[in-house]
Write a protein that holds these residues in place. Structure first.
Motif, mmCIF file in Angstrom:
data_model
loop_
_atom_site.group_PDB
_atom_site.id
_atom_site.type_symbol
_atom_site.label_atom_id
_atom_site.label_comp_id
_atom_site.label_asym_id
_atom_site.label_seq_id
_atom_site.Cartn_x
_atom_site.Cartn_y
_atom_site.Cartn_z
ATOM 1 N N LYS A 86 14.966 -15.901 -16.560
ATOM 2 C CA LYS A 86 14.021 -16.827 -16.967
ATOM 3 C C LYS A 86 12.638 -16.547 -16.806
ATOM 4 N N PRO A 87 11.693 -17.147 -17.440
ATOM 5 C CA PRO A 87 10.287 -16.828 -17.278
ATOM 6 C C PRO A 87 9.805 -16.679 -15.787
ATOM 7 N N ALA A 88 10.417 -17.693 -14.992
ATOM 8 C CA ALA A 88 10.019 -17.956 -13.526
ATOM 9 C C ALA A 88 10.523 -16.746 -12.682
ATOM 10 N N ASP A 89 11.315 -15.795 -13.158
ATOM 11 C CA ASP A 89 11.908 -14.744 -12.436
ATOM 12 C C ASP A 89 10.629 -13.615 -12.461
ATOM 13 N N ALA A 90 9.629 -13.675 -13.466
ATOM 14 C CA ALA A 90 9.009 -12.508 -13.702
ATOM 15 C C ALA A 90 7.910 -12.518 -12.394
ATOM 16 N N TYR A 91 7.478 -13.573 -11.968
ATOM 17 C CA TYR A 91 6.480 -13.442 -10.821
ATOM 18 C C TYR A 91 6.789 -12.626 -9.521
ATOM 19 N N ALA A 92 8.074 -12.739 -9.130
ATOM 20 C CA ALA A 92 8.482 -11.803 -8.296
ATOM 21 C C ALA A 92 8.230 -10.358 -8.446
ATOM 22 N N TYR A 93 8.670 -10.064 -9.510
ATOM 23 C CA TYR A 93 8.551 -8.634 -10.099
ATOM 24 C C TYR A 93 7.006 -7.867 -10.070
ATOM 25 N N ILE A 94 6.322 -9.125 -10.864
ATOM 26 C CA ILE A 94 4.953 -8.551 -11.066
ATOM 27 C C ILE A 94 3.955 -8.708 -9.840
ATOM 28 N N ASN A 106 5.214 -5.730 -18.174
ATOM 29 C CA ASN A 106 5.622 -4.354 -18.607
ATOM 30 C C ASN A 106 4.306 -3.471 -18.354
ATOM 31 N N ALA A 107 3.244 -3.847 -17.611
ATOM 32 C CA ALA A 107 2.195 -3.097 -17.245
ATOM 33 C C ALA A 107 2.546 -1.776 -16.273
ATOM 34 N N ARG A 108 3.626 -1.692 -15.719
ATOM 35 C CA ARG A 108 3.938 -0.359 -15.028
ATOM 36 C C ARG A 108 5.603 -0.369 -14.974
ATOM 37 N N ARG A 109 5.913 -0.765 -16.317
ATOM 38 C CA ARG A 109 7.240 -0.760 -16.521
ATOM 39 C C ARG A 109 7.781 0.842 -17.387
ATOM 40 N N VAL A 110 8.895 1.274 -16.902
ATOM 41 C CA VAL A 110 9.353 2.349 -17.831
ATOM 42 C C VAL A 110 10.762 2.162 -18.188
ATOM 43 N N TYR A 111 11.028 2.417 -19.581
ATOM 44 C CA TYR A 111 12.364 2.164 -19.976
ATOM 45 C C TYR A 111 13.082 3.312 -19.979
ATOM 46 N N ASN A 133 0.843 -1.147 0.077
ATOM 47 C CA ASN A 133 0.115 0.106 0.193
ATOM 48 C C ASN A 133 0.869 1.336 0.055
ATOM 49 N N ARG A 134 2.218 1.145 -0.405
ATOM 50 C CA ARG A 134 2.981 2.383 -0.522
ATOM 51 C C ARG A 134 3.368 2.363 -2.161
ATOM 52 N N ASP A 135 4.171 3.494 -2.375
ATOM 53 C CA ASP A 135 4.634 3.503 -3.668
ATOM 54 C C ASP A 135 5.977 2.919 -3.685
ATOM 55 N N LEU A 136 6.373 2.094 -4.660
ATOM 56 C CA LEU A 136 7.636 1.207 -4.833
ATOM 57 C C LEU A 136 8.026 1.380 -6.058
ATOM 58 N N PHE A 137 9.363 1.620 -6.231
ATOM 59 C CA PHE A 137 10.063 1.898 -7.596
ATOM 60 C C PHE A 137 11.169 0.887 -7.773
ATOM 61 N N LEU A 138 11.334 -0.077 -8.785
ATOM 62 C CA LEU A 138 12.369 -1.062 -8.959
ATOM 63 C C LEU A 138 13.283 -0.524 -10.064
ATOM 64 N N MET A 139 14.510 -0.575 -9.900
ATOM 65 C CA MET A 139 15.392 -0.265 -10.926
ATOM 66 C C MET A 139 16.456 -1.471 -11.233
ATOM 67 N N SER A 140 16.603 -1.747 -12.610
ATOM 68 C CA SER A 140 17.728 -2.756 -12.773
ATOM 69 C C SER A 140 18.060 -2.968 -14.462
ATOM 70 N N GLY A 141 19.142 -3.200 -14.769
ATOM 71 C CA GLY A 141 19.415 -3.146 -16.022
ATOM 72 C C GLY A 141 19.104 -4.584 -16.774
ATOM 73 N N THR A 142 18.987 -5.434 -16.069
ATOM 74 C CA THR A 142 18.651 -6.987 -16.325
ATOM 75 C C THR A 142 17.959 -7.582 -15.135
ATOM 76 N N THR A 198 2.375 -5.256 -10.010
ATOM 77 C CA THR A 198 1.258 -5.248 -10.399
ATOM 78 C C THR A 198 0.619 -6.507 -9.531
ATOM 79 N N PRO A 199 0.400 -6.186 -8.174
ATOM 80 C CA PRO A 199 0.011 -7.352 -7.281
ATOM 81 C C PRO A 199 -1.164 -8.168 -7.588
ATOM 82 N N GLY A 200 -2.118 -7.586 -8.545
ATOM 83 C CA GLY A 200 -3.453 -8.108 -8.866
ATOM 84 C C GLY A 200 -3.263 -8.910 -10.063
#
Length: 399
Positions: A130-138, A180-185, A117-126, A142-144
């Protein structure tokens, strides 16, 4: 405000997206990030949340505007951070966010609970290998999108191996859309737009005949040893050989068992020092990037001896000019060395391993740097063609 992690150009990337930020970063970069944050107008109070538990307890978390800390301290002091900020609006920024890809790790769970329930900003070059890694970030951004890891796997895992590990994936278009729903490049060019442009100049040199003969003999012995042992040369052994080969280049005396022998790399260092007039009034400082501990120690000792030989005339006497070299590598006080190099006008050389000095070292353009016109980084050797160094020169007007 709280941020975790730091990478090359991290401050520039953050500045390109935000005008205000907190910071929580690896120890070697905390000093640099605090100094940078304090230089931003209107930043407010900035604290390095570091040191012993007693020292950290003295930091006014309830009223501080920016906190700079490491991942480990964030995990250890999570209860205090939650208690002291529960009535405040908090923005959490995690740089090097690939460290969150394991959704079962304590770091991931801590960030998720703290940023709920707070603002969160993640930064990373890579962020994904593997696809399994995406779950943690999403699940953080985008918790829903997925109610649980099981639902994520039911949707995206097409086949598993004998050990129940995913080996084939499907519905990747949906996964990519959620990621990519809430991703900025930001491209590297955008991130580093404000930095002076470096001119990378390859400097090649030849090893002496004796040094080259030693190099070839030692590498042949390594290969024959592998052959006689029957060990298969795979990616692991090739990497081991690769690292062994590179250390022979800069450590001629060590491998020749004769410390009086000096490799051509030191002649090249002399050449660069002469070109920038290292040690002369108003001249450039110099960074020598190294990779291996033995090489770092040898280059640091050489530079210290070289700088101690520089004299100045006081009255009618020649006196040591007082110039110094410091080092940032495993076994050295890297944090102290980097700060001294940035702040002390008489510390004109830094011999540094990138991981120890901080991959995001922002010496160029740092307001504490009197001058930095040149940096030199060792190039990677190959089995057949040892090469030289790569010099990066910067405009003399860099402040």
């Amino acid at each position: 405000f709280i941020v975790m992690g730091a990478s090359t150009g991290g401050t520039q990337a953050l500045q390109s997206v935000l005008t205000q930020l907190p910071a929580d970063v690896p120890p070697i970069l905390i000093v640099q990030w605090v100094a940078w944050l304090k230089s931003v107008p209107g930043t407010g109070t900035v604290y390095a949340y570091t040191g012993s538990p007693t020292e950290r307890k003295s930091v006014p978390v309830k009223t501080a505007r920016w906190l700079v800390m490491s991942y480990a301290i964030f995990r250890n002091d999570l209860d205090r951070l939650v208690a002291d900020t529960h009535e405040r609006e908090v923005l959490t920024i995690v740089d090097e966010a690939q460290n969150l890809k394991n959704s079962t790790s304590l770091l991931f769970k801590g960030v998720k609970s703290f940023s709920a329930n707070r603002d969160l900003f993640l930064m990373s070059g890579t962020i994904m290998s593997k696809p399994a890694d995406a779950y943690a970030y999403i699940s953080l951004t985008t918790p829903g999108a997925y109610h649980s890891l099981r639902q994520f796997e039911n949707i995206h895992v097409a086949e598993r191996d004998f050990f129940e590990q995913p080996i084939e994936w499907h519905n990747l278009d949906l996964l990519n859309a959620n990621l990519n729903a809430r991703r900025v490049y930001r491209t590297k060019e955008e991130v580093h737009a404000a930095l002076p442009k470096a001119n990378f100049i390859p400097i090649y040199y030849d090893l002496s005949k004796e040094h080259m003969a030693l190099y070839q003999r030692l590498m042949t012995e390594q290969l024959l040893e592998l052959e006689s042992s029957g060990e298969k040369i795979d990616a692991t052994t090739a990497q081991r050989l690769y690292h062994a080969a590179q250390q022979i280049i800069s450590n001629y005396g060590y491998f020749a068992d004769d410390e009086t022998k000096r490799g051509g790399v030191f002649d090249l260092i002399d050449e660069v020092c002469d070109q920038i007039s290292l040690g002369a009034p108003g001249s450039s400082k110099l960074i020598l990037w190294t990779t291996y501990k033995r090489t770092s120690a040898a280059v640091q000792a050489y530079m210290q001896e070289k700088l101690e030989a520089i004299t100045t005339v006081v009255g009618r006497k020649k006196m040591p000019a007082g110039y110094r070299s410091v080092a940032a590598y495993s076994g050295a006080n890297s944090k102290k060395s980097v700060a001294e190099f940035l702040e002390d006008p008489y510390t004109v050389n830094l011999t540094a391993q990138p991981g120890s000095a901080g991959a995001g070292l922002t010496a160029v353009g740092d307001t504490r740097m009197a001058n930095l016109d040149a940096a030199v980084t060792s190039r990677m050797a190959t089995f057949t063609q040892p090469t030289g160094f790569l010099a990066a020169t910067f405009p003399a007007t860099v402040a």
